[in-house]
Design a protein around this motif. Structure first.
Motif, mmCIF file in Angstrom:
data_model
loop_
_atom_site.group_PDB
_atom_site.id
_atom_site.type_symbol
_atom_site.label_atom_id
_atom_site.label_comp_id
_atom_site.label_asym_id
_atom_site.label_seq_id
_atom_site.Cartn_x
_atom_site.Cartn_y
_atom_site.Cartn_z
ATOM 1 N N MET A 1 0.906 -1.140 -0.018
ATOM 2 C CA MET A 1 0.029 -0.067 -0.099
ATOM 3 C C MET A 1 0.850 1.327 0.099
ATOM 4 O O MET A 1 1.896 1.223 0.585
ATOM 5 N N GLU A 2 0.397 2.103 -0.864
ATOM 6 C CA GLU A 2 1.324 3.397 -0.884
ATOM 7 C C GLU A 2 0.610 4.497 0.039
ATOM 8 O O GLU A 2 -0.590 4.357 0.633
ATOM 9 N N GLN A 3 1.336 5.695 0.318
ATOM 10 C CA GLN A 3 0.757 6.643 1.243
ATOM 11 C C GLN A 3 0.594 7.958 0.387
ATOM 12 O O GLN A 3 1.917 7.896 -0.379
ATOM 13 N N ILE A 4 -0.042 8.699 0.589
ATOM 14 C CA ILE A 4 -0.239 10.043 0.076
ATOM 15 C C ILE A 4 -0.406 11.330 1.120
ATOM 16 O O ILE A 4 -0.681 10.856 2.239
ATOM 17 N N SER A 5 0.154 12.339 0.790
ATOM 18 C CA SER A 5 0.217 13.616 1.771
ATOM 19 C C SER A 5 -0.775 14.570 1.106
ATOM 20 O O SER A 5 -0.821 14.579 0.043
ATOM 21 N N ILE A 6 -1.678 14.991 2.122
ATOM 22 C CA ILE A 6 -2.676 15.984 1.665
ATOM 23 C C ILE A 6 -2.504 17.148 2.795
ATOM 24 O O ILE A 6 -2.561 16.836 4.101
ATOM 25 N N PRO A 7 -2.409 18.498 2.306
ATOM 26 C CA PRO A 7 -2.340 19.671 3.330
ATOM 27 C C PRO A 7 -3.606 19.950 3.986
ATOM 28 O O PRO A 7 -4.636 19.799 3.362
ATOM 29 N N THR A 10 -4.031 23.327 10.650
ATOM 30 C CA THR A 10 -3.178 22.764 11.714
ATOM 31 C C THR A 10 -3.993 22.150 12.823
ATOM 32 O O THR A 10 -3.813 21.116 13.295
ATOM 33 N N GLN A 11 -5.236 22.504 13.053
ATOM 34 C CA GLN A 11 -6.336 22.141 13.997
ATOM 35 C C GLN A 11 -6.685 20.687 13.570
ATOM 36 O O GLN A 11 -6.716 19.684 14.441
ATOM 37 N N LEU A 12 -6.790 20.331 12.557
ATOM 38 C CA LEU A 12 -7.133 18.983 11.767
ATOM 39 C C LEU A 12 -5.890 18.071 12.016
ATOM 40 O O LEU A 12 -5.967 17.014 12.379
ATOM 41 N N ALA A 13 -4.826 18.731 11.592
ATOM 42 C CA ALA A 13 -3.568 17.814 11.792
ATOM 43 C C ALA A 13 -3.555 17.658 13.261
ATOM 44 O O ALA A 13 -2.934 16.326 13.643
ATOM 45 N N LYS A 14 -3.500 18.232 14.230
ATOM 46 C CA LYS A 14 -3.578 18.186 15.631
ATOM 47 C C LYS A 14 -4.633 17.048 16.213
ATOM 48 O O LYS A 14 -4.234 16.177 16.855
ATOM 49 N N LEU A 30 -12.533 5.467 4.972
ATOM 50 C CA LEU A 30 -13.400 6.321 4.112
ATOM 51 C C LEU A 30 -12.916 7.133 3.151
ATOM 52 O O LEU A 30 -13.522 7.687 1.972
ATOM 53 N N LEU A 31 -11.956 7.975 3.380
ATOM 54 C CA LEU A 31 -11.247 8.764 2.555
ATOM 55 C C LEU A 31 -10.638 8.016 1.401
ATOM 56 O O LEU A 31 -10.770 8.778 0.157
ATOM 57 N N GLU A 32 -10.138 6.955 1.327
ATOM 58 C CA GLU A 32 -9.623 6.118 0.018
ATOM 59 C C GLU A 32 -10.836 6.063 -0.686
ATOM 60 O O GLU A 32 -10.736 6.107 -1.943
ATOM 61 N N ILE A 33 -12.024 5.516 -0.084
ATOM 62 C CA ILE A 33 -13.172 5.304 -0.979
ATOM 63 C C ILE A 33 -13.650 6.619 -1.699
ATOM 64 O O ILE A 33 -13.793 6.598 -2.871
ATOM 65 N N GLN A 34 -13.627 7.479 -0.922
ATOM 66 C CA GLN A 34 -13.973 8.970 -1.473
ATOM 67 C C GLN A 34 -12.844 9.444 -2.544
ATOM 68 O O GLN A 34 -13.490 9.523 -3.460
ATOM 69 N N ILE A 35 -11.987 9.322 -2.330
ATOM 70 C CA ILE A 35 -10.668 9.619 -3.187
ATOM 71 C C ILE A 35 -10.910 8.868 -4.560
ATOM 72 O O ILE A 35 -10.762 9.313 -5.742
#
Length: 74
Positions: A1-7, A10-14, A30-35
């Motif tokens: 499995m690969e990884q991706i980064s999405i900006p 800051t609040q969400l990252a925390k 859920l995000l994988e399905i949506q993307i």
């Protein structure tokens, strides 16, 4: 499995860093399905939107409201 980064903000990252591994896994699925769906055909997009609307309704029925989500993210 690969990884991706999405900006993200800051609040969400925390909030992500403080989330349990179980919650992170659920969100990632859920995000994988949506993307996947958003990068696919328009008919599939409609199906994904229906799915997420259904999921949103299910979460509301289980007591997970936007207010609770906002509290988790702050």
């Amino acid at each position: 499995m690969e990884q991706i980064s999405i900006p993200v903000k800051t609040q969400l990252a925390k909030a992500w860093e403080n989330a349990s591994d179980e919650l992170k896994n659920e969100i990632a699925q859920l995000l994988e399905i949506q993307i996947t769906q958003l990068l696919s055909s328009s008919e599939e997009r409609k199906q994904v939107l229906k799915y997420f609307q259904s999921l949103q309704e299910d979460m509301k029925n289980k007591g997970l409201t936007q207010e609770i989500l906002d509290d988790l993210l702050n």
